[in-house]
Write an enzyme that holds these catalytic residues in place. Structure first.
Site, PDB file in Angstrom:
ATOM      1  N   HIS A 160     -21.472 -10.962  -3.232  1.00  0.00           N
ATOM      2  CA  HIS A 160     -21.320  -9.552  -2.745  1.00  0.00           C
ATOM      3  C   HIS A 160     -22.276  -9.222  -1.415  1.00  0.00           C
ATOM      4  O   HIS A 160     -23.045  -8.324  -1.313  1.00  0.00           O
ATOM      5  CB  HIS A 160     -21.685  -8.532  -3.551  1.00  0.00           C
ATOM      6  N   GLU A 181     -22.954  -7.364 -11.474  1.00  0.00           N
ATOM      7  CA  GLU A 181     -23.772  -7.971 -10.531  1.00  0.00           C
ATOM      8  C   GLU A 181     -25.391  -7.624 -10.403  1.00  0.00           C
ATOM      9  O   GLU A 181     -25.606  -6.605 -10.994  1.00  0.00           O
ATOM     10  CB  GLU A 181     -23.230  -7.329  -9.117  1.00  0.00           C
ATOM     11  N   GLY A 198     -20.026  -7.202   3.527  1.00  0.00           N
ATOM     12  CA  GLY A 198     -20.192  -6.020   4.520  1.00  0.00           C
ATOM     13  C   GLY A 198     -21.763  -5.461   4.470  1.00  0.00           C
ATOM     14  O   GLY A 198     -22.109  -4.617   5.396  1.00  0.00           O
ATOM     15  N   ASP A 249       0.775  -1.038   0.068  1.00  0.00           N
ATOM     16  CA  ASP A 249      -0.062   0.042  -0.041  1.00  0.00           C
ATOM     17  C   ASP A 249       1.037   1.278   0.090  1.00  0.00           C
ATOM     18  O   ASP A 249       1.489   1.630   1.003  1.00  0.00           O
ATOM     19  CB  ASP A 249      -0.857   0.132   1.182  1.00  0.00           C
ATOM     20  N   ASP A 262     -16.215 -12.422  -3.685  1.00  0.00           N
ATOM     21  CA  ASP A 262     -17.433 -11.874  -3.122  1.00  0.00           C
ATOM     22  C   ASP A 262     -17.886 -10.684  -4.255  1.00  0.00           C
ATOM     23  O   ASP A 262     -19.112 -10.068  -3.848  1.00  0.00           O
ATOM     24  CB  ASP A 262     -17.390 -11.217  -1.625  1.00  0.00           C
ATOM     25  N   ARG A 285     -13.382  -4.486  -4.713  1.00  0.00           N
ATOM     26  CA  ARG A 285     -14.011  -4.288  -5.836  1.00  0.00           C
ATOM     27  C   ARG A 285     -13.283  -5.114  -7.040  1.00  0.00           C
ATOM     28  O   ARG A 285     -12.129  -5.525  -7.171  1.00  0.00           O
ATOM     29  CB  ARG A 285     -13.991  -2.813  -6.216  1.00  0.00           C
TER      30      ARG A 285
END
Length: 327
Positions: A286, A267, A289, A178, A262, A239
């Site tokens: 998906h 979608e 969360g 990152d 996921d 994503r």
């Protein structure tokens, strides 16, 4: 205190505001529950006199025009995660505070990521099918462990940090890529270290936690995916667009790597999509969360109460975080 709820009426709003949470919000002030979906123009017309705007999925964006018309607005409280698609930067310019359930959603997504990861490594779906088919342990069962595994995290962010908490008991060797993270940010997880993208991809488990931005879309293309070792597991609960779909499908068809997913480029996933039938793919719709919704609303209402009482917001999203969130 005047509160406007910008979520459209229907099942979605009811899932975020069951009766107890609806009553809790109404105990904080005068609440307007629109009886139809609001457009951005509607929001401009109705934002005058509103102190707190509650947003969620399918809410209109809080644009510069909305911020200009908002004479009293002090807080945008978002029941979802990323606020980047919901508020324009002009909201920050206007000095309006922004809070969201991002931290709580990250808890749920990290939990789901761990479930996918462990479930795949332990071959839970295959073993379940074997027992259902009156078999026992299949001869080709590939049962592995997370204990001591090499794990690469592509992107850190809130979900990645929550996942590190979950990974700690397994004592893995984690490499984090990152470019926006300082090495000191990993001090709480001595089993994790920063590395470049090549190092993160050279792991037996590669888990994606980057935000979807112009910089990250297509980041894991055919060349990058070819760096993932044979037999590795690719996990994506972030994503889909971060991974080139054609390149991923080619790797999965070959059987060189496996995947636990996921998120998808389209979608719901089309009924005839190849991912539904490929061996080595563990797929969920998906839900990482998004399905456990009342805790998301409760966290946002906690901050509405804090704002009303003149206290600091626990779930505030600063401009710097907004700038790197998924769009």
């Amino acid at each position: 205190m005047d509160i406007l709820v910008a979520l459209p009426p229907g099942d979605l709003r009811e899932s975020f505001f069951p009766p107890d949470l609806r009553a809790r919000l109404e105990s904080l002030g005068t609440v307007e529950w629109p009886d139809a979906s609001l457009s951005e123009a509607d929001l401009v017309d109705r934002i005058g006199g509103v102190d707190v705007l509650v947003t969620g999925w399918e809410s209109p964006k809080v644009t510069a025009e909305v911020a200009e018309a908002a004479d009293d607005l002090a807080l945008v409280a978002h029941t979802g995660g990323s606020v980047a698609p919901v508020v324009a930067e002009a909201v920050y310019d206007a000095g309006i505070a922004v809070a969201s359930a991002n931290d709580v959603m990250a808890d749920h997504t990290a939990e789901h990521t761990l479930a996918l990861l462990v479930g795949h490594l332990r071959s839970v779906p295959a073993l379940d099918r074997a027992v259902a088919d009156s078999e026992w342990v299949p001869e080709d069962a590939d049962i592995r462990t997370l204990h001591g595994a090499e794990v690469g995290l592509v992107g850190l962010g809130t979900i990645g940090r929550k996942l590190l908490d979950h990974l700690a008991p397994f004592e893995p060797d984690v490499t984090v890529y990152d470019p926006y993270v300082d090495p000191e940010a990993l001090s709480a997880w001595p089993f994790a270290s920063l590395g470049d993208l090549d190092a993160a991809l050279d792991s037996s488990v590669v888990s994606i936690h980057a935000a979807r931005t112009e910089e990250t879309v297509g980041m894991l293309d055919a060349g990058r995916l070819s760096q993932v070792p044979d037999g590795a597991l690719l996990v994506n609960t972030a994503r889909a667009e971060i991974v080139d779909e054609d390149a991923m499908l080619a790797e999965l068809r070959s059987g060189r790597i496996a995947a636990a997913l996921d998120v998808y480029h389209e979608e719901p996933l089309p009924v005839d999509h190849e991912l539904r039938d490929l061996d080595g793919v563990l797929a969920t719709p998906h839900v990482g969360g998004s399905q456990i919704r009342p805790p998301l609303t409760a966290a946002v209402l906690d901050d509405v109460e804090r704002w009303k009482d003149g206290e600091s917001l626990e779930h505030r999203v600063p401009r710097e975080q907004w700038a790197t969130m998924t769009r």
